[in-house]
Scaffold this motif. Sequence first.
Motif, mmCIF file in Angstrom:
data_model
loop_
_atom_site.group_PDB
_atom_site.id
_atom_site.type_symbol
_atom_site.label_atom_id
_atom_site.label_comp_id
_atom_site.label_asym_id
_atom_site.label_seq_id
_atom_site.Cartn_x
_atom_site.Cartn_y
_atom_site.Cartn_z
ATOM 1 N N HIS A 119 0.812 -1.211 0.000
ATOM 2 C CA HIS A 119 0.000 0.000 0.000
ATOM 3 C C HIS A 119 0.853 1.272 0.000
ATOM 4 O O HIS A 119 0.344 2.360 -0.266
ATOM 5 N N GLN A 120 2.140 1.140 0.302
ATOM 6 C CA GLN A 120 3.044 2.296 0.288
ATOM 7 C C GLN A 120 3.643 2.448 -1.106
ATOM 8 O O GLN A 120 4.328 1.565 -1.609
ATOM 9 N N HIS A 121 3.393 3.594 -1.735
ATOM 10 C CA HIS A 121 3.862 3.811 -3.108
ATOM 11 C C HIS A 121 5.382 3.768 -3.204
ATOM 12 O O HIS A 121 5.937 3.429 -4.251
ATOM 13 N N SER A 122 6.070 4.100 -2.125
ATOM 14 C CA SER A 122 7.531 4.122 -2.145
ATOM 15 C C SER A 122 8.126 2.733 -2.396
ATOM 16 O O SER A 122 9.271 2.622 -2.855
ATOM 17 N N THR A 123 7.351 1.678 -2.120
ATOM 18 C CA THR A 123 7.895 0.329 -2.317
ATOM 19 C C THR A 123 8.015 -0.032 -3.794
ATOM 20 O O THR A 123 8.685 -1.018 -4.138
ATOM 21 N N ARG A 124 7.429 0.768 -4.677
ATOM 22 C CA ARG A 124 7.511 0.448 -6.102
ATOM 23 C C ARG A 124 8.944 0.490 -6.624
ATOM 24 O O ARG A 124 9.268 -0.197 -7.594
ATOM 25 N N GLN B 23 0.820 -4.248 -13.127
ATOM 26 C CA GLN B 23 1.265 -2.857 -13.167
ATOM 27 C C GLN B 23 2.563 -2.678 -13.949
ATOM 28 O O GLN B 23 2.845 -1.593 -14.446
#
Length: 358
Positions: free
Chosen positions: A120-125, A147
């Motif tokens: 859910h944390q975008h930074s993990t992308r 994605q």
Amino acid sequence: MSSKRILHTINEFSLDGTGITAVVLELILGQVDAGERVTVLCRSSDSDMRDMLREHGVKIIEVGSFRRVLLSCSVFGRLRALVKAVDIIHVHTSKSMICVLLAAPIHFFRHSVATIHNPHQHSTRVMWIAHRVVALSGVQAGDISKQTLGFVRPAAIPNGILGGYRVPMNVKPKASNLPNLGDNAVLFVGGLYERKGLDILVRAMQLVLQTVPNAHLFVIGNRDRPAIETMVTDLGLESAVTFLGFRKNPIPYMAKANVFVVPSREEGFGNVLVEARAAQVPIIASDTGGIPTALSGGRAGILVPVGDFRQIAKNIIAVLTQPSFAAELRARTRDGIEQFTVSHFVAAYEKVYESVQS
């Protein structure tokens, strides 16, 4: 077969009850038992964690600040040497990953594994660039693959915490250690922030109390979100809700509760669900993220739509008023629980590591 040199990177690594920390520690200890040589790189730790790692022969390197590492030539040089000397770089957080990536980029791309603990944390992308990516559920793995248009095909490995240092396969707390929660106890364990959905459960309790007046909600979690306690007061539920604060070991409370509820809006996996299954308490949880995986596809508990406090209330009432239904749910908690053992967990990661080295 010779042992591997494995470097795990994570932000904070303390024995503080954090889900990621607990899982990473189980993996590390399992790898040590398998004969691997393990080092941990983190910003900070605590004395309890340092003592435990030292006891198992695990080296821990605390850098204080990843930014400091990147700005200091001497420290950066030592980090580069460390990273290039290992066979596997296993990153668990995006900030720690960037640090080792910059230290030895070519070695990183060839030897890295990234576990996405908080999708859910975008930074993990940014962690998707690792050589191999691991998701906590098939649903999460499919989302990442979709994605990235199929360029990233994660392995799906659910967290394994049973049979390790903290949670035995069969939880049988001593009677003297069991808290007195009274009759019709509803239990919540987790952070009090919005993503965990405690406000949804509080609204469900309003409806539950209309049918089961002596039902009581017990909340385990750091009392650092006064808004939820204000909500309880505003709804006039002070006598039906007790905030217990943080508990290092919530399993005795699970063993004593009549029903355990996880009303999360988003959830990468939910270690507490596996703990609750070990305690054989009836479970009601949101149908989101990795929760269905933690409940063996829903066989080990009741899944409800996210945010549907009426369905949560309906099922709580059913558990509290129908002994046969509650007994059935308790029995179902054991269905497929073997897949969440530490041994299964370590073996699954070993296969991922082998694919990186091949």
